[in-house]
Design an enzyme around this catalytic site. Structure first.
Site, PDB file in Angstrom:
ATOM      1  N   GLU A  34      41.556  44.676  29.485  1.00  0.00           N
ATOM      2  CA  GLU A  34      41.541  44.597  30.988  1.00  0.00           C
ATOM      3  C   GLU A  34      40.321  45.717  31.463  1.00  0.00           C
ATOM      4  O   GLU A  34      40.655  46.794  30.916  1.00  0.00           O
ATOM      5  CB  GLU A  34      42.680  44.924  31.799  1.00  0.00           C
ATOM      6  CG  GLU A  34      42.740  43.743  33.094  1.00  0.00           C
ATOM      7  CD  GLU A  34      42.721  42.503  32.626  1.00  0.00           C
ATOM      8  OE1 GLU A  34      41.732  41.838  32.759  1.00  0.00           O
ATOM      9  OE2 GLU A  34      43.671  41.798  32.239  1.00  0.00           O
ATOM     10  N   HIS A  35      39.197  45.200  32.040  1.00  0.00           N
ATOM     11  CA  HIS A  35      38.088  45.994  32.548  1.00  0.00           C
ATOM     12  C   HIS A  35      37.288  46.618  31.221  1.00  0.00           C
ATOM     13  O   HIS A  35      36.448  47.363  31.340  1.00  0.00           O
ATOM     14  CB  HIS A  35      38.555  47.077  33.234  1.00  0.00           C
ATOM     15  CG  HIS A  35      38.997  46.679  34.779  1.00  0.00           C
ATOM     16  ND1 HIS A  35      38.352  47.067  35.709  1.00  0.00           N
ATOM     17  CD2 HIS A  35      39.961  46.172  35.338  1.00  0.00           C
ATOM     18  CE1 HIS A  35      38.982  46.457  37.109  1.00  0.00           C
ATOM     19  NE2 HIS A  35      39.954  45.870  36.703  1.00  0.00           N
ATOM     20  N   ALA A 133      43.798  34.401  42.389  1.00  0.00           N
ATOM     21  CA  ALA A 133      45.001  34.894  41.849  1.00  0.00           C
ATOM     22  C   ALA A 133      44.552  35.546  40.683  1.00  0.00           C
ATOM     23  O   ALA A 133      45.830  35.961  39.931  1.00  0.00           O
ATOM     24  CB  ALA A 133      45.916  33.651  41.804  1.00  0.00           C
ATOM     25  N   GLY A 134      43.577  35.884  40.239  1.00  0.00           N
ATOM     26  CA  GLY A 134      43.169  36.560  39.012  1.00  0.00           C
ATOM     27  C   GLY A 134      43.254  35.463  37.834  1.00  0.00           C
ATOM     28  O   GLY A 134      43.291  35.852  36.850  1.00  0.00           O
ATOM     29  N   LEU A 135      43.082  34.402  38.134  1.00  0.00           N
ATOM     30  CA  LEU A 135      43.090  33.248  37.212  1.00  0.00           C
ATOM     31  C   LEU A 135      41.620  32.543  37.098  1.00  0.00           C
ATOM     32  O   LEU A 135      41.380  31.740  36.299  1.00  0.00           O
ATOM     33  CB  LEU A 135      43.945  31.982  37.250  1.00  0.00           C
ATOM     34  CG  LEU A 135      45.600  32.542  37.419  1.00  0.00           C
ATOM     35  CD1 LEU A 135      46.096  31.285  37.544  1.00  0.00           C
ATOM     36  CD2 LEU A 135      45.921  33.213  36.102  1.00  0.00           C
ATOM     37  N   GLU A 170      27.257  34.708  39.685  1.00  0.00           N
ATOM     38  CA  GLU A 170      28.520  35.432  40.261  1.00  0.00           C
ATOM     39  C   GLU A 170      27.742  37.240  40.213  1.00  0.00           C
ATOM     40  O   GLU A 170      27.983  37.588  41.439  1.00  0.00           O
ATOM     41  CB  GLU A 170      29.602  35.798  39.242  1.00  0.00           C
ATOM     42  CG  GLU A 170      30.715  36.322  40.032  1.00  0.00           C
ATOM     43  CD  GLU A 170      32.214  35.959  39.640  1.00  0.00           C
ATOM     44  OE1 GLU A 170      32.080  34.788  38.933  1.00  0.00           O
ATOM     45  OE2 GLU A 170      32.946  36.439  40.026  1.00  0.00           O
ATOM     46  N   ASP A 182      35.163  36.078  31.897  1.00  0.00           N
ATOM     47  CA  ASP A 182      35.685  34.719  32.372  1.00  0.00           C
ATOM     48  C   ASP A 182      34.958  33.568  31.933  1.00  0.00           C
ATOM     49  O   ASP A 182      35.515  32.733  31.748  1.00  0.00           O
ATOM     50  CB  ASP A 182      35.902  34.921  33.949  1.00  0.00           C
ATOM     51  CG  ASP A 182      36.708  36.300  34.463  1.00  0.00           C
ATOM     52  OD1 ASP A 182      37.190  36.776  33.510  1.00  0.00           O
ATOM     53  OD2 ASP A 182      36.847  36.275  35.713  1.00  0.00           O
TER      54      ASP A 182
HETATM   55  P1  ADP Z   1      39.394  34.434  41.450  1.00  0.00           P
HETATM   56  O1  ADP Z   1      38.325  34.096  40.465  1.00  0.00           O
HETATM   57  O2  ADP Z   1      40.187  35.362  40.751  1.00  0.00           O
HETATM   58  O3  ADP Z   1      40.052  33.156  41.616  1.00  0.00           O
HETATM   59  P2  ADP Z   1      37.148  35.236  42.866  1.00  0.00           P
HETATM   60  O4  ADP Z   1      37.207  36.316  44.337  1.00  0.00           O
HETATM   61  O5  ADP Z   1      36.611  35.943  41.713  1.00  0.00           O
HETATM   62  O6  ADP Z   1      38.750  35.014  42.526  1.00  0.00           O
HETATM   63  O7  ADP Z   1      36.548  33.836  43.309  1.00  0.00           O
HETATM   64  C1  ADP Z   1      37.154  33.031  44.236  1.00  0.00           C
HETATM   65  C2  ADP Z   1      36.123  32.841  45.092  1.00  0.00           C
HETATM   66  O8  ADP Z   1      35.356  31.461  44.472  1.00  0.00           O
HETATM   67  C3  ADP Z   1      36.605  32.019  46.471  1.00  0.00           C
HETATM   68  O9  ADP Z   1      36.908  32.760  47.815  1.00  0.00           O
HETATM   69  C4  ADP Z   1      35.507  30.731  46.714  1.00  0.00           C
HETATM   70  O10 ADP Z   1      34.349  31.739  47.387  1.00  0.00           O
HETATM   71  C5  ADP Z   1      34.952  30.670  45.384  1.00  0.00           C
HETATM   72  N1  ADP Z   1      35.577  29.222  44.943  1.00  0.00           N
HETATM   73  C6  ADP Z   1      36.212  29.217  43.601  1.00  0.00           C
HETATM   74  N2  ADP Z   1      36.679  28.014  43.469  1.00  0.00           N
HETATM   75  C7  ADP Z   1      36.296  27.261  44.598  1.00  0.00           C
HETATM   76  C8  ADP Z   1      36.661  25.827  44.853  1.00  0.00           C
HETATM   77  N3  ADP Z   1      37.073  24.916  44.216  1.00  0.00           N
HETATM   78  N4  ADP Z   1      35.842  25.400  46.042  1.00  0.00           N
HETATM   79  C9  ADP Z   1      35.110  26.446  46.672  1.00  0.00           C
HETATM   80  N5  ADP Z   1      34.866  27.676  46.348  1.00  0.00           N
HETATM   81  C10 ADP Z   1      35.554  28.226  45.342  1.00  0.00           C
HETATM   82 MG    MG Z   2      36.636  35.658  39.719  1.00  0.00          MG
END
Ligand code: ADP
Ligand code: MG
Length: 392
Positions: A34-35, A133-135, A170, A182
């Site tokens: 991690e990290h 959710a960190g997934l 990203e 990821d």
């Molecule tokens: P994680 O990758 O842990 O789920 P992140 O903050 O890195 O959390 O990414 C989540 C963001 O990615 C959401 O807030 C949204 O902006 C974007 N995102 C992810 N999946 C979708 C989706 N299916 N539709 C629209 N936006 C999405």
């Molecule tokens: Mg993410």
């Protein structure tokens, strides 16, 4: 309803006709490491069965239009205008749309293909990866969009290049300073296997997990506590790592070993030293985990998972009370090992659990959260699964 059929339905709602195809990419769980990714180190993630799906159709004009079941706002821009949006004017479009639009931008930039020469596209996106959710729902949306556009525009990038495109999107379009782990996991995943990734060379090895034969599974305990990558502690941890590497005169913390820690303790302040110690010992734990999996099988990695959690809690200080509670409850209920996973400050913990103990661990975690006055966690199993692909 699956993400694929949701995406198709949404596409039809948007355009009045069916898509030419659907592509999907999975979320991921990081087993350990991690990290370490942005420190040029080692990680061991696996892709999970939950996926984000993109239904795509071509347009007569040169526009890109994106819509999602998760976010209300449909966004449409001229492909030739992407260069004006990213990276500086990302605020001109809704944040969620910077993920798919950023992938389109990064793909064109990586290949040098002129935005005026490719067909416009409509993209409808649906997902069963829990968001935030960190997934890594972010890598899932990036991977699905990257795979879809790479095929549609016949750009010919391989999976590692597509992972790099996702990361560029990203980092530079969304503005979240995350590493490459990821996207590599989402691109390269295999059934019942993890991806052992050297984040410096991007060399990736498939490591069999052997969960099926050992009767083990990974249970995710999602605390429901939301993290944010774009702001806050994540950036601070990155800066501490850069400071530590500079103090030691190495390009990245990857270049240090456990033997260098005594010297590091003398060259930097106490907090920076603990950040460095987490990264250095975590890299070693990834190497030890890969060896244990190959030589002894998954029952042998419990101690390493626990040591990783302790290091994140005490040295890197990215755990929260909910994550510690999840790990402690899972262990007390008979898990082989457990740790928080993902960037920290919320999100999920994972526990390695024998099939017959899953119900006990689930009940124990639920009860421990209730006793601490935390909101009930969401608990589910994940299966190490295949990476990004065209579905139909
Ligand atoms: P994680 O990758 O842990 O789920 P992140 O903050 O890195 O959390 O990414 C989540 C963001 O990615 C959401 O807030 C949204 O902006 C974007 N995102 C992810 N999946 C979708 C989706 N299916 N539709 C629209 N936006 C999405
Ligand atoms: Mg993410």
């Amino acid at each position: 309803m699956t993400a694929a059929s949701q995406a198709r339905d949404l596409f039809t709602e948007l355009t009045g006709s069916g898509p030419v195809g659907t592509w999907s990419a999975p979320g991921r769980v990081n087993l350990i490491g991690e990290h370490t990714d942005y420190n040029d180190g080692f990680v061991l993630p696996f892709a999970i069965q939950q996926r984000t799906c993109v239904a795509l159709g071509e347009r007569a004009d040169g526009h890109i239009r994106v819509t999602s079941t998760v976010e209300g706002e449909t966004v449409e821009v001229d492909l030739t205008g992407l260069d004006l949006l990213f990276p500086k004017n990302r605020g001109a479009v809704p944040e969620w749309s910077t993920y798919p639009l950023g992938v389109a931008w990064a793909l064109l930039r990586a290949t040098g293909v002129d935005a005026a020469s490719v067909r416009g596209v409509d993209l409808a996106i649906a997902s069963d990866v829990p968001i935030g959710a960190g997934l890594s729902s972010s890598a899932a949306i990036e991977g699905a969009v990257a795979a879809a556009l790479n095929d549609t525009w016949r750009l010919g990038l391989d999976r590692v290049a597509l992972a790099q495109v996702g990361r560029t999107a990203e980092n530079d379009a969304v503005g979240a300073p995350t590493g490459i782990m990821d996207q590599m996991a989402s691109m390269l995943g295999r059934a019942d296997a993890a991806i052992f990734l050297d984040c410096r060379s991007l060399e990736a090895d498939v490591v069999d997990l052997g969960f099926t034969d050992a009767g083990l599974e990974i249970v995710v305990i999602d605390t429901g506590v939301k993290h944010s990558h774009a702001t806050g502690g994540y950036g601070e941890r990155r800066e501490a790592c850069e400071r530590g590497a500079a103090a030691m005169g190495v390009p990245a913390l990857r270049d240090l070993s456990v033997d260098d820690l005594a010297r590091a303790a003398e060259l930097m302040d106490e907090v920076t030293f603990r950040r460095v110690r987490h990264i250095v010992t975590e890299n070693q734990r990834v190497l030890d985990t890969v060896r244990a999996l190959r030589e002894q099988g998954p029952s042998a990695i419990g101690e390493l998972l626990l040591a990783s959690h302790a290091s994140m809690r005490d040295d890197f200080e990215i755990s929260v009370a909910e994550l510690d509670t999840a790990v402690d409850a899972a262990m007390a209920a008979g898990a082989v090992g457990a740790r928080m996973t993902g960037g920290g400050f919320g999100g999920a913990a994972i526990a390695l659990v024998a099939h017959d103990s899953v119900a006990t661990v689930t009940d124990a975690a639920t009860a421990a959260f209730a006793a601490s006055g935390f909101a009930a966690p969401t608990i589910f199993s994940v299966r190490p699964s295949a990476g990004a692909a065209r579905d139909v």
